[in-house]
Design an enzyme around this catalytic site. Sequence first.
Site, short mmCIF file in Angstrom:
data_model
loop_
_atom_site.label_atom_id
_atom_site.label_comp_id
_atom_site.label_asym_id
_atom_site.label_seq_id
_atom_site.Cartn_x
_atom_site.Cartn_y
_atom_site.Cartn_z
N GLU A 55 -5.96 37.89 -9.10
CA GLU A 55 -6.48 36.95 -9.44
C GLU A 55 -7.23 37.90 -10.10
O GLU A 55 -7.73 38.42 -11.55
CB GLU A 55 -6.99 35.53 -9.43
CG GLU A 55 -6.42 34.92 -9.54
CD GLU A 55 -4.97 34.70 -8.04
OE1 GLU A 55 -5.32 35.18 -7.20
OE2 GLU A 55 -4.18 33.99 -8.31
N ASN A 85 -10.88 39.93 1.94
CA ASN A 85 -11.24 41.58 0.78
C ASN A 85 -12.12 40.55 -0.44
O ASN A 85 -12.51 40.54 -1.31
CB ASN A 85 -9.95 42.11 -0.21
CG ASN A 85 -9.23 40.99 -0.03
OD1 ASN A 85 -9.08 39.94 0.04
ND2 ASN A 85 -8.06 41.47 -0.54
N HIS A 93 0.87 -1.58 0.09
CA HIS A 93 0.18 0.09 -0.01
C HIS A 93 0.91 1.45 -0.03
O HIS A 93 2.21 0.60 0.49
CB HIS A 93 -0.54 -0.08 1.32
CG HIS A 93 -0.14 -0.08 2.52
ND1 HIS A 93 0.18 -1.36 3.07
CD2 HIS A 93 -0.14 1.32 3.25
CE1 HIS A 93 0.68 -0.41 3.74
NE2 HIS A 93 1.15 0.60 4.40
#
Length: 573
Positions: free
Chosen positions: A467, A461, A113
Site C-alpha cells: 500500500e 517491513n 437469536h
Amino acid sequence: MFIEIGQFLNQRLSELGIDHIFGLPGDFNLSYLEQIEENTSLEFIGNCNELNAAYAADGYARSNGVAALVTTYGVGDLSAINGIAGAYAENVPVILISGIPPLHAVNRGELIHHTLVDGNYDNIMNCMKEFTVAQTRLTPENAAFEIDRVLKQCLISRRPVYIQLPSDITHIKIDVDAKPLDKRIPKSDPQLLELALNEFCAELYSAKRPAFLIDQTAKVYGLGKVLAQIAEKYNIPYACLCTAKNVIDESSDLYAGIYAGSASQPKTKEIIEQSDCLIGIGARFSDVGTGFFSHQIRKDRYIDLKQYDLTIYDRNFAGIEIAEFLTALLQQLKTREREPKSCSVPLVQAPEYSEQDSLTQAALWRAMSGFFKANDVIIGEVGTSNSSISGICLSATADYIAQPIWGSIGYTLPALLGSMLAQPKRRHILFIGDGSIQLTVQELSTIVRQKLKPIIFVLNNGGYTIERLILGEKSSYNDIQNWNYTEVMRVFNGADAYSTHIVETVEELHTVLDQLESSQTLALIELKLPVMDAPASLTKFADVVAQYDYGHYSYQQLKPKTADIFSPVGTYK
C-alpha cells in the site's frame, strides 16, 4: 436403507475424500458436530474464527481436491463469507454446512437469536447465493436428493456450495440409495467433440507460431500433465499467467515464462502476442494477470478453451468438456519435430551479496531459490512474497498456493493449516508479511494444537509496504504496531519443540537456512527488511495501480511522479 441425515451427509463427505472438517461450534450445529465426533473417518478441526476456518478449508481443498467447513447460522456464515467469496473467485471447491435454527422455527418465522429478529430466514441464503454455485435448505423430505445434487455441483463447477442443516433434523432417519455418490461429470456430445477436434487440429496444423497461454484452470482440473504432453508432442511453447504459477513444468525448454502484458519479458511477450494460433486454457484477463490490461492478444487468432466451452476464433462449440477434449487431442495430434532453437526465456541472474550486508528482498529471494526442494508446498502471501516467488523457477513436483485474484491479506496462514492437514508428509513453507499475519495469527495456535511443523517466514517491513508503494508512503494509515513475532509461539503454549529466529543480515539468513535443512520442528523466522524494499516489478506495478485507481489527475496530485514502464517479470535461478 435408512440413515440419519447428518450421518448421510458425513458419508458423502468421506466419499469425496474429505478427512477433516473445519469450523466452530455454535448452538445450532452442535447436534451435527456430535455426528462428526462419532464418525471415525472424519476429524473436526476447531478454528479460532469462521473466517480462518474458510481460509483453512480453501487451503485444504487446493491440496486435497475438496473441503468442508461447519458454521452456525447468521453470525458464523457472515464471518466466513469473505473466505467463501475468495474460493468462488479462484475456483476452489468448498462445502459450507451451516447449522440453522430448528425447522419448525424457520417455517413459523420465529424471532430467534443470530437472526435479524424479523422472521426472515432467506436473507443469509440470499447472501450466500452470490458466492456459491448451489444452495439448499435440508428437510427430511428433500435431504437424500438435495445433498447429492449440491455436492455434485461442487465437483462439476469446482466452486463453493452452501447447505443449511436445521438443528432438529440431523438425527432423523431417511431412506437413501445405498449406491455411492455419482461423481461423474457431464461428457461432451461425441459428434460435436469429433468436429471440434478436427477443426482445432486443422487450425493448429496451418499455424506457424502456435502457443499455449495457461491459467489457473489447468490446476483446478488437473490438466498440467496432459498439457505438457501435448506441448511436447507438437512442439508448442507455453506461458502462464501469474495466476497459474507452477501448474506446468517450468524447467522445460518449452516454458516461455510468465505473461503479464507489457510487464512480460520481451521473449515471452513475443511468443504470446505474435502467435498466429494462441490457445488460452481457461485464461481470465484480469488486472493482476495482464499488467492492468496491457495485454495485446490477437482476437482473430485466439482459441478460447474453458471448462465446458470451446471457441475457435469465431466458431463456438458449447458443452465441450476441457479434460476430455485435451485427452482426445493428445491421441489425435500429429508429432512435430522440435526446432533446434529453444523457445524458453533466459533466466535472470540475481546479483551477489556480501554476507555482512543487511537483508534485502533481492538477497532474500536469491537465497530462497536455492532453498526450495522438489515436492515442497510453498505458500506466498499477496504482496512482496507472491510477486517475488512468481519469478523463481520451482520444481515440477512442488506446489504453489497463493490467492492472487481475491487477494485477501491474512489468507495464507490458515490456508497453510488446511494444506498441511491434507498433505502432512510434505514440507510446507509459508511467506507472510507482518501486516498480513496480524489479521489471522490466531490460527497459528491451531497449527500448534495439531502438532504440525511448517516453516514460517514473517517478512517484517514495518507495515503495509504494497500500500505504501501505491499511495501513502509515510502516511500513518499504513503503519502497524510492531510485534515481537518470535515470542508469539510462547503465547500459544505448545508442548512440542519449536525454533524461532530473527534475521537481519544475509549471513544470518544463510545460517538459518542451513539449520532448517535438517529441522524436524515448527520454525518461525522473522525477516527484518527495509520499509520500502520490494521487488522491482512490484514497485512499477504499484505506480500503474495508483494511476488506474485514482485517475491521472488525482494521481499527479497525490503522488507527483511519473510511472515507469513495467520491469519484466523475471525467472531466477
